[in-house]
Design a protein around this motif. Structure first.
Motif: not given
Lengths: 510, 307
Positions: A270-278, A476-477
């Protein structure tokens, strides 16, 4: 000397239709030696190892094991002679437990209770903790490898073959593995170590044999030979390191926030609270050991798994609910890890495969009818620009080698001029020169102002292409850090999921 | 009007045995990673060959033996096509059913109307005459007890023996099993033959014990129920047996409800086992966690040894 060698290989030859996989290969392995077998993909390493392990019969040539002729007809015979092998992949059964998996690889498995006791005993002796009752499907890649190693060790092998053992391990796990291997070697077990990671071979191995196109092209002492020299032997030419001239970033164009996804299959993550800014012009590297949510993340970014609209935004526009085709139209293109079956339809031609993702952005249809002429032209352009080696665009995707198909698949996306490109394992199983081409293409794309996300298990690759680095661990990231100045130790901690602790420690320090 | 629970229980066991036999065979086949949809065809071939040989020789034992051989022979066709010529398992299995139905009609033409020799029932003085328990448990044909013993044997072999472990391993990941040096094709072929023999025995139980006579298409979908039961039982012998008795019970009850004149349309009663199969399958497959996990991972996938 031949009477002292543990295994001597005398001009082994094996040909498959259209290709000579091994051509008069000869070398010797001494007892207790860690012997590296180096070579690009398709150099014939796997075929050679399969012959030693009895999975493939040589066309001609012979082998001697401890002075006696050795010609295993099946793995069982190889195992009883004292040859054991740790496979790179597909030799474990996910739905069976550790003890059952180990019993399957043994000639005369003891009773389950005795076996469990022996597993515990051996795993403690070599510093490889393992619970015999756990399902293999629930284990991490490193733990799975331990299962394979212990399966081999329980049979007291004289020669242990390891096929690309570190490709799925974190740096810390690699350390543990090397420790075990050195201990084994000190006890007199010879190890045949197959890899194309030169630094590893330099730290671990005593002797190296280099294969190129099925032939032995040289032997060297890896402790004294530089990595660059070995790479030249392997590839046959010197390689340029991918580079870019301008690395400035623009606005944030692509943003993921609070993304949580349940896996589609029971062994998924499962993915949990992924945050990415590109940002425009940025290459973001996402490291992580396989099975930590890479496939799920790519599916969420490509639109295969729809999410809440606001979880994914392009130019502040919510797009989380859109599907892959809509996202392609908007300029988000993807190159998934699995080439055959995910990135390309194996039995369709390159022309047809070109159409599958480029239809909208390249306007390859008119009023609902396909424009085959334009499509063929596009496929030919990709083949030419990215130096895809194939007789022609009408060949089935399946017929291309891994590296060439990967060049085609990545080229097909890049030539559509994406705003955002997401690739997963772009150079997995690709030989060094093709990998360098692909990395250069990624850098060129970023230089033109696109944002690129590279998901990869190959840390060297990420350090080479990425501006910023983040690690994926159990869905998680970690926090994003600039690649410049990252040490392997920090990366290892990030990959292991210790990033929060590390940050906390740093914060406390400040 | 009233339904006698004792005869109902006895009838339940008789109605369940053929599908139990076929299902336990198919369970072994699927555990080895092969999906043989030809169960119905193998059952009907077993029914006709068992019936024919029993009528000819007058020996029910020889009849059952012939049924097992007949079912296994038909399965061998499937095995050769799918394992050596790598044909699609689903299509081949469906074709096998159609072929079996047709061939059995042809063979059965000359023997329809004949009466098979009676199959002896267990008679243990004392036990068999006991009220309630006697008729339910101790007065069946040997095949009923054999089917229960077979389920226990399959369970024990799969769980406790090395042979069972290898079989499960082949069904789980044939490439890994091959890399370890196990003969994937040989193991699968043995499983397919076993499955065919079991289906044949199940079919013969129809023509020699339950009905007992030969009519065309007499298995009437029992093979499909057996296939569904394997999924229903999530590839566990105990649960497959439970399922078989459940469906056998519904079949037996449905007949008695009709006879008792309950005001439910006959069609609805007759279709109830199939309806329940569908409902159960839907429930099973909607929860993708545990039940789905037990499915052999390589089920229905073509194995091609690449050296």
């Amino acid at each position: 000397m031949s009477d002292t060698a543990l295994l001597s290989i005398n001009s082994l030859t094996k040909a498959y239709p259209g290709v000579v996989a091994n051509d008069s290969v000869a070398f010797k392995i001494q007892p207790g030696e860690v012997h590296a077998l180096l070579g690009e993909n398709g150099a014939g390493k796997s075929t050679l190892v399969k012959m030693i392990y009895g999975l493939v019969r040589p066309d001609s040539g012979s082998m001697d094991f401890m002075g006696a002729p050795y010609a295993p007809t099946e793995p069982r015979a190889a195992r009883s002679t004292g040859v054991a092998m740790v496979f790179q992949h597909f030799s474990l059964f996910e739905a069976l437990n550790v003890a059952e998996n180990i019993a399957l690889g043994m000639e005369n498995p003891p009773k389950p209770r005795d076996l469990a006791a022996r597993i515990t005993e051996v795993s403690e002796a070599y510093g490889l903790p393992l619970d015999p009752d756990r399902l293999v499907g629930d284990l991490s890649a490193g733990e799975r490898q331990r299962v394979e190693i212990i399966r081999c060790l329980l049979q007291d092998p004289k020669l242990l073959i390891m096929d690309e053992p570190t490709s799925v391990l974190t740096p810390q796990e690699v350390e543990i593995l090397f420790h075990t291997l050195r201990k084994l070697s000190a006890e007199g077990t010879a190890i045949l170590y197959i890899s194309h990671k030169l630094e590893e071979i330099r730290t671990l191995c005593d002797e190296a044999t280099v294969l190129r196109l099925g032939k032995v092209v040289g032997t060297c002492d890896p402790k004294t030979t530089s990595a660059a020299e070995m790479a030249e032997l392997m590839v046959g030419k010197s390689l340029a390191t991918p580079a870019r001239t301008d690395a400035s970033h623009g606005e944030v164009i692509f943003k993921v926030s609070g993304l949580s996804v349940e896996p589609a299959n029971p062994f998924g993550t499962p993915l949990r609270h992924i945050g990415i800014e590109l940002r425009a012009g940025e290459v973001l590297g996402i490291g992580g050991v396989a099975g930590n949510g890479q496939d799920e993340l790519l599916a969420a970014l490509s639109g295969e798994t729809p999410t809440a609209p606001g979880a994914v935004t392009l130019m502040k526009e919510p797009i989380g609910h859109t599907g892959p085709n809509e996202r392609r139209q908007m300029g988000i293109l993807c190159g998934p890890e699995e080439r055959l079956g995910h990135a390309a339809a194996p039995d369709m031609s390159l022309v047809e495969n070109a159409l599958l993702t480029a239809r909208h952005r390249k306007s390859l249809d008119r009023n609902g009818f396909l424009d085959w002429k334009a499509t063929r032209k596009y496929a030919e352009d990709v083949i030419e620009t990215y130096d895809v080696r194939t007789p022609g665009p009408d060949n089935a995707a399946r017929s291309l080698s891994g590296g060439n198909l990967q060049k085609f698949v990545i080229g097909r996306e890049i030539m559509q001029d994406p705003k955002v490109l997401v690739v997963n394992q772009p150079t997995w199983g690709v030989d060094a020169s093709a990998a360098a081409d692909i990395r250069q293409a990624i850098l060129n794309l970023a230089q033109q102002g696109a944002g690129v996300i590279v998901i990869s298990q190959d840390l060297d690759e990420l350090l080479e292409v990425a501006d910023n680095f983040t690690a994926l661990n159990e869905g998680r990231l970690s926090n994003t850090r600039p690649t410049n100045g990252l040490t392997m130790e920090t990366i290892g901690l990030m990959l292991g999921g210790a990033h929060d602790m590390h940050d906390a420690a740093e914060a406390a320090h400040v | 009007m009233a339904i006698d629970p004792v005869t109902l229980m006895a009838a339940l066991i008789v109605a369940s045995t053929p599908i139990l036999l076929a299902a336990i065979g198919e369970l072994v086949v699927e555990k080895a990673g092969v999906l043989n949809l030809g169960v119905e065809g193998m059952m009907i071939i077993g029914a006709v060959s068992g019936f024919a040989i029993a009528v000819q020789t007058g020996s029910p034992t020889l009849g059952f033996l012939a049924a097992a051989v007949g079912g296994a022979l038909l399965a061998l066709i499937f095995g050769v096509l799918t394992q050596f010529f790598l044909s699609n398992q689903v299509a081949t299995g469906l074709a096998l059913t159609l072929f079996g139905l047709g061939l059995s009609s042809l063979i059965g033409e000359s023997i329809s109307g004949a009466t098979p020799p009676p199959v002896a029932r267990l008679n243990i003085p004392g036990l068999s005459e006991m009220p309630v328990l006697g008729p339910i448990l101790f007065s069946h044909t040997a095949m009923v007890y054999f089917s229960v013993a077979l389920v226990i044997a399959v369970w024990a072999v799969l769980k406790f023996t090395h042979v069972g472990l290898v079989l499960r391993a082949v069904g789980e990941n044939h490439d890994a099993a091959h890399a370890l040096g196990y003969k994937v094709i040989r193991i699968r072929l043995m499983a397919i033959l076993f499955g065919g023999a079991c289906a044949g025995l199940g079919g013969a139980f129809f023509s020699m014990v339950r009905v007992p006579q030969w009519t065309e298409g007499m298995t009437a979908g029992a093979g499909w129920i057996a296939l569904a039961l394997v999924v229903f039982g999530s590839w566990k012998p105990g649960r497959v047996m439970l399922g078989a008795y459940l469906f056998g019970g519904i079949t037996a009850l449905q007949l008695r409800l009709q006879a008792a004149g309950i005001a439910i349309p006959v069609e609805l009663l007759a279709m109830s086992p199939y309806l329940i199969t569908i409902i159960v399958l839907v429930i099973m497959s909607s929860g993708k966690s545990r039940a789905a996990l037990n499915a052999p991972a390589a089920l229905g996938k073509v194995f091609h040894a690449t050296g």
